[in-house]
Design a protein around this motif. Structure first.
Motif, PDB file in Angstrom:
ATOM      1  N   MET A   1       0.769  -1.153   0.196  1.00 23.15           N
ATOM      2  CA  MET A   1      -0.073  -0.011   0.128  1.00 23.15           C
ATOM      3  C   MET A   1       0.880   1.209  -0.042  1.00 23.15           C
ATOM      4  N   ARG A   2       2.098   1.123   0.849  1.00 20.37           N
ATOM      5  CA  ARG A   2       2.965   2.354   0.539  1.00 20.37           C
ATOM      6  C   ARG A   2       3.417   2.622  -0.827  1.00 20.37           C
ATOM      7  N   TRP A   3       3.693   1.437  -1.549  1.00 15.52           N
ATOM      8  CA  TRP A   3       4.151   1.401  -2.987  1.00 15.52           C
ATOM      9  C   TRP A   3       3.045   2.159  -3.802  1.00 15.52           C
ATOM     10  N   MET A   4       1.941   1.710  -3.629  1.00 17.93           N
ATOM     11  CA  MET A   4       0.655   2.164  -4.567  1.00 17.93           C
ATOM     12  C   MET A   4       0.440   3.640  -4.121  1.00 17.93           C
ATOM     13  N   ALA A   5       0.911   4.284  -3.160  1.00 15.54           N
ATOM     14  CA  ALA A   5       0.591   5.562  -2.912  1.00 15.54           C
ATOM     15  C   ALA A   5       1.818   6.505  -3.745  1.00 15.54           C
TER      16      ALA A   5
ATOM     17  N   THR B   1       9.499  -0.842  12.433  1.00 16.81           N
ATOM     18  CA  THR B   1       9.542   0.226  11.287  1.00 16.81           C
ATOM     19  C   THR B   1      10.363   1.248  11.515  1.00 16.81           C
ATOM     20  N   ARG B   2      10.665   1.574  12.769  1.00 13.07           N
ATOM     21  CA  ARG B   2      11.571   2.693  13.304  1.00 13.07           C
ATOM     22  C   ARG B   2      13.037   2.489  12.592  1.00 13.07           C
TER      23      ARG B   2
ATOM     24  N   GLY C   1      15.760   5.382   4.788  1.00 15.52           N
ATOM     25  CA  GLY C   1      15.349   6.556   4.765  1.00 15.52           C
ATOM     26  C   GLY C   1      13.953   6.845   4.181  1.00 15.52           C
ATOM     27  N   LEU C   2      12.806   6.131   4.885  1.00 12.19           N
ATOM     28  CA  LEU C   2      11.622   6.159   4.698  1.00 12.19           C
ATOM     29  C   LEU C   2      10.802   7.274   5.090  1.00 12.19           C
ATOM     30  N   GLY C   3      10.948   7.947   5.843  1.00 11.57           N
ATOM     31  CA  GLY C   3      10.392   8.987   6.522  1.00 11.57           C
ATOM     32  C   GLY C   3       9.284   8.707   7.653  1.00 11.57           C
TER      33      GLY C   3
ATOM     34  N   PRO D   1       3.305   8.104   2.828  1.00 17.02           N
ATOM     35  CA  PRO D   1       4.488   7.896   2.513  1.00 17.02           C
ATOM     36  C   PRO D   1       5.152   9.142   1.601  1.00 17.02           C
ATOM     37  N   ARG D   2       6.426   9.090   1.819  1.00 22.27           N
ATOM     38  CA  ARG D   2       7.053   9.920   0.786  1.00 22.27           C
ATOM     39  C   ARG D   2       8.401   9.171   0.137  1.00 22.27           C
ATOM     40  N   HIS D   3       8.878   9.886  -0.938  1.00 25.91           N
ATOM     41  CA  HIS D   3       9.963   8.938  -1.654  1.00 25.91           C
ATOM     42  C   HIS D   3      11.109   8.907  -0.635  1.00 25.91           C
TER      43      HIS D   3
END
Length: 252
Positions: A188-192, A224-225, A232-234, A241-243
């Motif tokens: 779902m992260r990648w979909m966004a 996740t942390r 570098g996921l934010g 999400p961001r790139h």
């Protein structure tokens, strides 16, 4: 816990890779399917090394990497029993080897879990890959036709998974992170993030409220942390999400 080396060694055709100092070595690229395996390893608290597969240099096509995975896909997990590839296979092997992340083989919920894990792998992830890389499957001038057919299919897949999450099985709930939950969260992260900007309107996290609650819970998990720092996921990698801005390598 978790990642004992940030893997500064890139895989190249002539690379020398010394014997592992940990039980596992994860061959990864930032924000690729290897992210799911990193999260699983962190969740289980297992020591592991990483090796960057430099996609910009097509390191996945080198003889060295193809010796680990003949298909040239990421990830590969090297284990004392040999290298394993295919995301769902690695997840299931880790769960069965170490416990957690999935119902045990003798558990009455095992069959339910397995069918949805492989749905996430063989159906959801396969369609998502076609959305991202249509030119690998069809002529370039027909790419948008393929994407147009995939968007409603993907929305339907998510609706099915949201209906499962609504029943709050212990293997897919905010209170109990599982291999399936981690896998869905990454997808779902990648979909966004990764379809072309004009191709994202079909996806809204609010359309799947039960999955959204799982993603929100997973964002506060220590696994996740650790992944956020390594790749570098934010701060909100699943819900907003961001790139990525990884310390090494690139997501493309």
């Amino acid at each position: 816990m978790g990642n004992v080396a940030i893997g500064k060694c890139r895989i190249a055709a002539t690379s020398y890779i010394p014997l592992m100092s940990t039980p596992y070595r994860l061959h990864y690229a930032p924000d690729n399917a290897s992210l799911v395996i990193r999260l699983a390893l962190e969740h289980l608290g297992l020591p592991y090394e990483t090796r960057l597969v430099d996609r910009a240099a097509r390191a996945q096509d080198t003889a060295l990497y193809r010796a680990l995975n003949p298909a040239g896909l990421i990830p590969v997990l090297e284990t004392p029993q040999g290298p394993i590839f295919e995301t769902a296979a690695i997840l299931l092997w880790l769960a069965d080897t170490h416990g957690g992340l999935a119902p045990a083989p003798q558990d009455e919920d095992r069959s339910l879990f397995l069918k949805w894990l492989f749905f996430a792998s063989n159906t959801l992830h396969a369609d998502l890959r076609m959305l991202f890389y249509p030119e690998k499957y069809i002529a370039a001038d027909q790419a948008e036709t393929l994407r147009a057919g995939l968007r409603p299919r993907l929305a339907t897949h998510l609706a099915l998974l949201d209906a499962v999450a609504a029943t709050a099985p212990r293997w897919l709930s905010p209170a109990a992170p599982s291999a399936l939950g981690w896998y869905i969260a990454c997808q779902m992260r990648w979909m966004a993030l990764y379809p072309a900007a004009s191709d994202r309107g079909w996806f809204r996290l609010s359309d799947t409220p039960h999955l959204a609650r799982i993603l929100t819970a997973l964002e506060t998990h220590p696994a996740t942390r650790a992944a956020q720092s390594a790749e570098g996921l934010g701060d909100t990698p699943f819900t907003s999400p961001r790139h990525p801005n990884p310390p090494e390598g690139s997501a493309t």
